[in-house]
Design an enzyme around this catalytic site. Sequence first.
Site, short mmCIF file in Angstrom:
data_model
loop_
_atom_site.label_atom_id
_atom_site.label_comp_id
_atom_site.label_asym_id
_atom_site.label_seq_id
_atom_site.Cartn_x
_atom_site.Cartn_y
_atom_site.Cartn_z
CG HIS A 221 -6.19 0.66 7.09
ND1 HIS A 221 -6.58 1.29 5.94
CD2 HIS A 221 -6.94 1.21 8.09
CE1 HIS A 221 -7.52 2.19 6.23
NE2 HIS A 221 -7.74 2.15 7.53
CE1 TYR B 253 -3.34 1.31 -1.74
CE2 TYR B 253 -2.39 2.75 -3.40
CZ TYR B 253 -2.46 2.31 -2.09
OH TYR B 253 -1.63 2.86 -1.14
CE1 TYR C 287 0.33 0.43 0.02
CE2 TYR C 287 -0.24 -0.20 2.27
CZ TYR C 287 -0.43 0.60 1.16
OH TYR C 287 -1.37 1.61 1.20
CE LYS D 68 6.67 1.36 0.74
NZ LYS D 68 5.97 1.13 1.99
N PRO E 206 3.50 8.98 -5.36
CG PRO E 206 1.54 10.22 -5.40
CD PRO E 206 2.83 10.04 -6.12
C1 PHB Z 1 -3.20 9.21 1.45
O1 PHB Z 1 -4.01 8.85 2.33
O2 PHB Z 1 -2.98 10.40 1.23
C2 PHB Z 1 -2.51 8.17 0.62
C3 PHB Z 1 -2.73 6.84 0.89
C4 PHB Z 1 -2.09 5.88 0.12
C5 PHB Z 1 -1.24 6.26 -0.90
C6 PHB Z 1 -1.00 7.60 -1.14
C7 PHB Z 1 -1.63 8.57 -0.39
O3 PHB Z 1 -0.64 5.30 -1.63
#
Ligand code: PHB
Length: 402
Positions: free
Chosen positions: A81, A212, A396, A308, A304
């Site tokens: 991505h 997000y 990120y 990280k 999460p």
């Molecule tokens: C996930 O795909 O589990 C995932 C992706 C992004 C995050 C946290 C978990 O910030």
Amino acid sequence: MAQATPNSITRTQVGIIGAGPAGLFLAHLLHRQGIESVILESRSRAGIEGTIRAGVLEQWVVDLMNRMGLGGRMMREGHFHSGITLRFDHRSHHIDMADLTGGKRVTVYAQHEVIRDLVAARLEEGGGIVFGASDVQPLDIDGTAPRIAFRRTPDGPPEELRCDFIAGCDGFHGPSRPAIPAALRNEFQTVHPFGWLGILTEAPPSHPELIYANHERGFALLSTRSPEVQRLYLQVDPGDDIAHWSDDRIWSELHARLEDRDSWTLTEGPIFQKGIIGMRSFVCEPMRHGRLFIAGDAAHIVPPTGAKGLNLAVADVLVLSRALAAFYRTGSTEGLDGYSATCLRRIWKAERFSWYMTTMLHRNPAESPFEQRIHLAELDYLVQSRAAMTALAENYVGLPMD
Ligand code: PHB
Ligand code: APR
């Protein structure tokens, strides 16, 4: 604690407790420097390979796996991505990470897939992993001959792994961190008033990148696992019970929080896994006592939201493997002496970033309307300022790790 006399004694250079990302990466990194190790893991192979966790790898972790010859399946099955979408006020904003960071991307590849690849490769090269170990306890960490007491099975005889160094890679609840005397440990912690309800669903991807979303009903995240399986999360109360969440309720909440003013819609499918996790930020200083070095979740936890956790665990053991390699090559303890301070500089920056993403994107009912408006202003500023987007993007995709 009194230890039974061991029936069997094994020797290695580095005794590793825990076969999570930290322990497995460390064993591979050491092997490539000609250093022997044995991993003692309390769970079964199927247990560690089946635990659902997050799945975002920073660019340098992907490069490292490829350099170590461990990236074949990840490169075939991972999702690359170059950006993320932030959604708030019912509008979508694309953050082009690759453009902002000189071409860096993130790779979405589930943590348990990384574990499967690392375990298979380690066993193939003859590396020792004891699965299902019990009563694992680091001992004599103050001296030059540390050892790890363990049993191969719960009823098995007491055994001992003698080593030069112990790597405590046993996660937040393992025995390594408590082996550092409490008076010498400084622990910093915040427990966030948020839980994440995570699901796996059999559905095609609804969007080409992660979304997000900050919504008045709470945070939501759309992620992926494969062309057939998607991963989604909803902010819920951390004390909530998954029994209160029927599939219909989950989908209706995901639709409400993720949809925007345009014609985008979320594709549904059967939910085959669901659960709720709490969130904390935690750091233990220092990360070393004598011949015991703690790494990964044993030493620190991040919420999460910035994905990280795994990346930080790999960063710790890369630093540790270099320090151990220098010690065995030249006898120098400089790297070992600097291990904790070197790791903590990166860890605190990741703690800051994860905290920033968490507080900006979630709705905290305990916050005043003033504070909630500040988070929305932060998001609004972010998507209008290239400088602010660059700061988010470089964290990120992962701060430099050479
Ligand atoms: C996930 O795909 O589990 C995932 C992706 C992004 C995050 C946290 C978990 O910030
Ligand atoms: N004896 C042996 N092994 C143990 C013991 C014990 N007493 N206690 C725990 N373990 C094992 C666990 O079963 C687990 O497999 O240690 C391993 C620790 O792995 P993780 O918890 O995955 O921690 P780490 O390797 O530091 O990786 C950090 O994992 O928790 C996620 O999101 C986090 O992505 C991050 C990553």
